[in-house]
Design a protein around this motif. Sequence first.
Motif, short mmCIF file in Angstrom:
data_model
loop_
_atom_site.label_atom_id
_atom_site.label_comp_id
_atom_site.label_asym_id
_atom_site.label_seq_id
_atom_site.Cartn_x
_atom_site.Cartn_y
_atom_site.Cartn_z
N THR A 252 0.82 -1.22 0.00
CA THR A 252 0.00 0.00 0.00
C THR A 252 0.85 1.26 0.00
O THR A 252 0.36 2.33 0.37
N ALA A 253 2.11 1.13 -0.41
CA ALA A 253 3.00 2.29 -0.38
C ALA A 253 2.51 3.39 -1.31
O ALA A 253 2.67 4.58 -1.03
N SER A 254 1.93 2.98 -2.44
CA SER A 254 1.46 3.98 -3.41
C SER A 254 0.02 4.42 -3.16
O SER A 254 -0.51 5.24 -3.91
N CYS A 255 -0.60 3.89 -2.12
CA CYS A 255 -1.99 4.22 -1.83
C CYS A 255 -2.07 5.16 -0.64
O CYS A 255 -1.24 5.10 0.27
N ALA A 298 -21.37 0.98 -12.71
CA ALA A 298 -20.65 0.27 -11.65
C ALA A 298 -21.65 -0.32 -10.68
O ALA A 298 -22.80 0.14 -10.58
N ARG A 299 -21.19 -1.32 -9.93
CA ARG A 299 -22.02 -1.94 -8.90
C ARG A 299 -21.49 -1.55 -7.53
O ARG A 299 -20.30 -1.66 -7.25
N VAL A 300 -22.38 -1.09 -6.69
CA VAL A 300 -22.00 -0.64 -5.36
C VAL A 300 -21.74 -1.85 -4.46
O VAL A 300 -22.56 -2.75 -4.36
N LYS A 301 -20.58 -1.85 -3.83
CA LYS A 301 -20.25 -2.88 -2.86
C LYS A 301 -20.47 -2.41 -1.43
O LYS A 301 -20.85 -3.19 -0.56
N CYS A 315 -18.11 8.19 0.69
CA CYS A 315 -17.49 7.45 -0.42
C CYS A 315 -18.30 6.20 -0.75
O CYS A 315 -19.18 5.77 0.00
N VAL A 316 -17.95 5.62 -1.89
CA VAL A 316 -18.59 4.39 -2.35
C VAL A 316 -17.51 3.45 -2.86
O VAL A 316 -16.65 3.85 -3.65
N LEU A 317 -17.54 2.22 -2.40
CA LEU A 317 -16.69 1.17 -2.96
C LEU A 317 -17.47 0.49 -4.07
O LEU A 317 -18.56 -0.04 -3.83
N ILE A 318 -16.94 0.51 -5.29
CA ILE A 318 -17.67 0.01 -6.45
C ILE A 318 -16.84 -1.00 -7.21
O ILE A 318 -15.61 -1.05 -7.09
N SER A 350 -12.89 0.15 -7.11
CA SER A 350 -12.42 1.52 -6.90
C SER A 350 -13.23 2.14 -5.77
O SER A 350 -14.37 1.74 -5.51
N VAL A 351 -12.62 3.14 -5.14
CA VAL A 351 -13.32 3.97 -4.16
C VAL A 351 -13.51 5.34 -4.78
O VAL A 351 -12.55 5.98 -5.21
N ILE A 352 -14.75 5.81 -4.86
CA ILE A 352 -15.06 7.09 -5.48
C ILE A 352 -15.87 7.94 -4.51
O ILE A 352 -16.47 7.42 -3.57
#
Length: 403
Positions: A252-255, A298-301, A315-318, A350-352
């Motif tokens: 996760t260094a780049s996150c 996209a589908r919402v998770k 936010c939304v995880l999709i 993705s998280v948007i």
Amino acid sequence: MSDIDRRIAAVASFSGLRRFHEGRDFRQWTWNDSKALMKVFIPAIEGHVPQEMVRAFRALLEFCFLVRRNVITEDTMKQIQDALTRFHHYRQIFETLGTVPHFSLPRQHSMIHYVDMIRLFTAPNGLCSSITESKHIKAVKDPWRWSSKNNALGQPLELTSLHEGCSMVLYYQELLPLFLMDSCGHEDPAEVPVVRPQTEDEAHDGEIVKGSTVLAFVRLAKTPQRKQARTVAELADELFPDDPRDPEDIPTASCPRHEGKLQVFNSAAATFYAPSDPSGVGGITNPDLEGMRGLNVARVKCFFSFKFNWEVYPCVLIQWFDKISDCADEDTGMWMVKPGVLEDGSPNLSVIHIDTVYRAAHLIPVYGPEFIPHTLKFYHSYDMFRSFYVNKYADHHTFEIAS
């Protein structure tokens, strides 16, 4: 026919869309039942009926949705005429196969006069040939039920007159809201009108709500879920319990890292304005592309929010869905999508920010020629199938943005 019933019953639920638990097989059939069934009927019959029948139903539905618009331009008139021409061409398959001996149907005949009548008397604005039936309920049946049943001839007339007067007063007092996102015409977020919170009495699906006017506005539920994940690691374990990887081992260094708490929500409410020409208001996501070419599916998770520097970020995880083709399917007129995956076969997640969500989309599986199992339930549809139609017939607004 039984498989068509199972396909209709397997369609996932959607706000404002009727669910047919037993397919189209029920005793009492009304005009409202027919209109609701047509919104999910085309994917159900594809593969079981000739291609010309599917295209005839598509042309008929497109004609109905086009003439329903509040604003009809010259381009819309061309689309209406094209849909009518295609319907008259493809409906011949019903006569060829002996389904009907002829097409002497008054309502279908009236379709050929719509273009001329619109030029003479402007847009019908939802007026249809069943208006007398629907008005009969409001003007006769309901007032009769409210009357004393004793010499009640004058009572329904008085109630109808009173009801029409109240409707006119409400018409002039209420304004239709226009909900507009930050990315739709406003460069400065401070310019976006503030939308006041809705009360529980106002928050009903499909009804006009009061407030400032923006193109679309999405809000998380007021109360987060208790006994749910409170950290990123806990959320990963909760959403992907079968993943053998340890969240601590994932690079996760780049996150961006977030060591604080987060809150999980079960739902969000999308409020949007449905004009006849959304592009005239300033576009949706990409002003250079029209309709589905400027939208992503996209589908919402999961819905969640976290606080950073004293500011809350909803936010939304999709999981992204990829378009199967660069254009809509020629038979059904609907775009086809499939769940997006990465090179290693894992879902493309993705998280948007929730402000980038425009509105809910209704997906119907691409059933193909195969029969579906009897045990399939509607809540299994999004997990059991690998490709879907973006149902543009779910409502009038979806028809305009997803065509």
